[in-house]
Design an enzyme around this catalytic site. Structure first.
Site, PDB file in Angstrom:
ATOM      1  N   GLU A 452       0.811  -1.216   0.000  1.00  0.00           N
ATOM      2  CA  GLU A 452       0.000   0.000   0.000  1.00  0.00           C
ATOM      3  C   GLU A 452       0.847   1.271   0.000  1.00  0.00           C
ATOM      4  OE1 GLU A 452      -0.629  -2.727   1.724  1.00  0.00           O
ATOM      5  OE2 GLU A 452      -2.569  -3.328   0.894  1.00  0.00           O
ATOM      6  N   HIS A 522     -12.362  -6.738   7.393  1.00  0.00           N
ATOM      7  CA  HIS A 522     -13.066  -6.294   6.189  1.00  0.00           C
ATOM      8  C   HIS A 522     -14.270  -5.424   6.561  1.00  0.00           C
ATOM      9  CE1 HIS A 522     -10.769  -9.802   4.854  1.00  0.00           C
ATOM     10  NE2 HIS A 522     -10.708  -9.184   3.691  1.00  0.00           N
TER      11      HIS A 522
END
Ligand SMILES: Cc1ncc(C[n+]2csc(CCOP(=O)(O)OP(=O)(O)O)c2C)c(N)n1
Ligand SMILES: [Mg+2]
Length: 722
Positions: A452, A522
């Site tokens: 990321e 999530h």
């Protein structure tokens, strides 16, 4: 000095061995660098400057690098030890001193950054932060942008209708991007992430590791296995490698010359590992006698590049002792004049502190982005989901603006293009980028490595060259490796360079829970961690139409934007809308009244908009309470005027969000209402949020953790009864 420098560079590149005149010029630059350090140390001891870190011991390597490269043509992402590099590229001692005193006329930052944090758009030296290693990823993105513009020169064309009006683009087909770090900094993951992409894409990045054997007090063999970075990087494909005595300017120059030639020829990246030394302690805040034995320090001093170069000039009869003294006096005089100038320079104005947090040029809250009402939607148009309308906006904008690139994990249809003859393509784990690679090609839409920081760091490099990266972080839950880049680089580049540089990147991020089984990794929220960062715009639409219009504003504006897309809303039936056309935009900072009401104001956003609506409808039906719901749509900036107008009307307010209650987004809104609208309130400000815990997997736990319509209804009833 300019003339002497450029003539040095010219003949250096041609000569087989360095002529005496150039050796003298190299020594002069090294000496100048050391004397600026020495003067700064004196000024720090006199408390006339506030921080000092020196380049002492790195001068030979740095001058060697500078003379092999071209200021204002090649690009530079140096670090704080590169004083001699900056001087050899054309930065002046006066400019350095102005930064040391924090003058208004400090070219690099206007008194915002510490000394040695160089920046010069004219020389292509990009403003650096104090965070070690982050700039290597910017260098990679910068090289990618240079390559892109060379292949698509028409993309550099200006237009007045968006951020491109304020981004001058220059590029050269054979430019090289220089990026340096200390050996200790190679332990950062971002070092390896930068090498990964430079190697994989054969980019013309020249990495320089300035190895002085220590990272503050940590010796090199404790930083890395085996104690030699060259051995660790040796298997990266496509690289040119060199390991050199960085205390010898001639050897260093030669190493850089070959490395630069390799990069310029387009063969790939290069890696120069220079062994230099630290003539002083790490900084003036450090005392190396605390951790280095005297004998070791004395042995190191024998490698001082300045002492060695002086001895060489004498030994080879290039200069006499008298000529050296004269040179030293002239350098002293130059440094003294620079210090005198800096000490009487004007200081920055307190009134200008907030300038350049955001773009002065283009205001995303302005009417220029209020095209919502101008567009005519055909009455029979089909309703489309939020996922569809985000995808449609990306297609529209990529057609309109050739500077947009889209990348992230799994965002391409298929990295192996040949596969697309047989398969439909993926286009993102939520399919939001579906079809983009097929329409715009693999140069503009591609998969990143699973890293990321790599995604955001490269985007900064792309954007500071004038491109518009619209990148995806696959799940908000995994944005954290990029947090360093977002907080310390992306958001602050414009402010720290006093408006010289900007990186208006868009980061799209699926966020939130209510997935039934999404669990801890999530389902995360956490938007207030980002609204707490100045310089960053944070957007969170609750329906398809807003998502389309706000994403368009995000892409066209001149600030970095975090665009939060609630996963649970991607394909809902209640939030759909017809496609509103390719120029539909919604300005930032304008809330939407979802439901007018007179008894109570409910301020919310994201997935709590439909849940609040359910609660409000039950409040009306069962209790005759009329709730006014405001959907903020953008969280930074947010629409204070609409909140205030509604609260003045209803005198009761509830702030509801999905994220945890404590320290959440609602705390700021509630505090401001209490502070500024106290006289309008008939009841305390109330908040609804999730429990102060993580989101669990088992649905009965998830339901209890996240706020439900029932939770909101109960808060409405409590507040009305107060
Ligand atoms: C990300 C980050 N972590 C920690 C620091 C604090 N720090 C500043 S310099 C430094 C040591 C750097 O050593 P090295 O990379 O070898 O460079 P040198 O100073 O020796 O040239 C540290 C730990 C920082 N600036 N940035
Ligand atoms: Mg070091």
């Amino acid at each position: 000095m300019e003339i002497a420098l450029s003539s040095a560079r010219e003949s250096l590149s041609a000569a087989a061995s360095l002529p005496p005149r150039q050796l003298v010029e190299i020594y002069r630059l090294m000496l100048l660098s050391r004397r600026v350090d020495d003067r700064e140390i004196l000024l720090k001891r006199q408390q006339k400057i506030f921080f000092q870190i020196s380049g002492a011991g790195h001068e030979a390597l740095a001058v060697g690098a500078a003379l092999a490269l071209r200021p204002g043509y090649d690009w530079f992402f140096p670090y704080y030890r590169d004083r001699a590099l900056a001087l050899a590229l054309g930065f002046t001692p006066a400019e350095m001193m102005l930064q040391a005193v924090g003058a208004a006329t400090d070219m690099a930052s206007g008194g915002r950054q510490m000394p040695t944090h160089w920046s010069s758009p004219a020389l292509n030296i990009v403003s650096l932060s104090s965070a070690t290693t982050t700039q290597l990823l910017h260098a990679v993105g910068c090289a990618e942008a240079g390559r892109y513009f060379s292949l698509h020169p028409e993309a550099a064309d200006k237009t007045v209708s968006d951020y491109r009006a304020f981004r001058d683009v220059t590029f050269h087909g054979d430019e090289v991007v220089y990026a340096s770090v200390g050996e200790g900094s190679t332990s950062q993951g971002e070092f390896w992430e930068a090498l990964n992409t430079a190697s994989n894409k054969k980019l013309p990045v020249l990495f320089c590791v300035e190895d002085n054997g220590y990272a503050i007090s940590t010796p090199v063999e404790f930083s890395m296995p085996g104690g030699n970075i060259s051995r660790l990087v040796a298997n990266f494909p496509n690289f040119h490698f060199a390991e050199v005595d960085g205390t010898d300017p001639e050897a260093s120059f030669r190493a850089f010359q070959s490395a630069v030639a390799y990069c310029r020829a387009g063969l790939g990246p290069a890696f120069v590992h220079g062994h230099c030394m630290r003539a002083y302690s790490h900084s003036l805040s450090d005392d190396d006698r605390l951790y280095r034995p005297q004998a070791e320090r004395e042995a190191d001093q024998l490698r001082d590049p300045l002492v060695k170069m002086r001895a060489r000039l004498l030994r080879e009869s290039i200069l006499t002792e008298a000529e050296l003294s004269a040179l030293e006096r002239s350098v002293e005089a130059e440094v003294s004049a620079a210090a005198d100038l800096a000490l009487t320079a004007p200081l920055p104005k307190v009134a200008e502190i907030t300038r350049h947090v955001y773009s002065d040029n283009l205001d995303p809250t302005s009417a220029a982005f209020a095209t919502e009402l101008k567009e005519k939607v055909p009455p029979d148009a089909q309703s489309r989901t939020m996922a569809d309308l985000i995808n449609a906006c990306l297609h529209d904008e990529m057609r309109r603006d050739p500077r947009i690139v889209v990348y992230g994990q799994d965002v391409a249809d298929a990295s192996r293009e040949a596969a697309l003859a047989e398969v439909k393509g993926k286009g993102g784990v939520f399919k939001l980028t579906a079809g983009l690679q097929t329409e715009f090609g693999s140069e503009r839409v591609f998969n990143s490595p699973l890293a990321e920081a790599n995604i955001v760091g490269r985007a900064i490099g792309y954007a500071l060259r004038g491109m518009k990266p619209v990148v995806e972080i696959q799940f908000f839950d995994y944005i954290w490796p990029a947090m360093h880049q977002i907080r310390n680089e992306l958001s602050v580049l414009r402010w720290r360079s006093n408006g010289q540089w900007a990186c208006p990147v868009v980061i799209r991020v699926p966020i939130g829970g209510y997935l039934t089984g999404g669990s801890i990794y999530h389902s995360q929220s956490g938007e207030s961690l980002f609204t707490h960062i100045p310089g960053l715009r944070v957007v969170m639409p609750s329906n398809a139409l807003d998502a389309n219009g706000l994403l368009r504003t995000a892409i066209r504006c001149d600030d970095p934007v975090l665009f939060l897309e609630h996963k649970r809303l991607y394909r809902e039936t209640h939030d759909r809308a017809p496609y509103p056309g390719p120029d539909f935009a919604i300005p930032f900072g304008k809330a939407r009244i979802v439901r007018p009401g007179s008894h109570l104001t409910l301020v919310t956003y994201g997935a709590l908009v439909p849940r609040s609506l359910q609660a409000a409808e039950r409040a009306k039906r069962d209790h005759n309470i009329d709730v006014e719901i405001l959907d903020l749509r953008t969280l930074s900036p947010y629409d204070w005027e609409s909140i205030a107008a509604s609260v003045r009307k209803t005198s009761r307010v509830l702030v509801a969000h999905e994220d945890m209650l404590s320290w959440g987004y609602g705390a700021e809104i509630a505090a401001r209402i209490a502070s500024e609208l106290f006289d309008s309130l008939d009841a305390p400000v109330r908040r609804v949020g999730s429990l102060d815990t993580f989101v669990a997997y088992q649905p009965i736990l998830e339901d209890a953790i996240l706020p439900q319509p029932d939770t909101i209804l109960k808060a409405i009833l409590d507040l009305k009864a107060f």
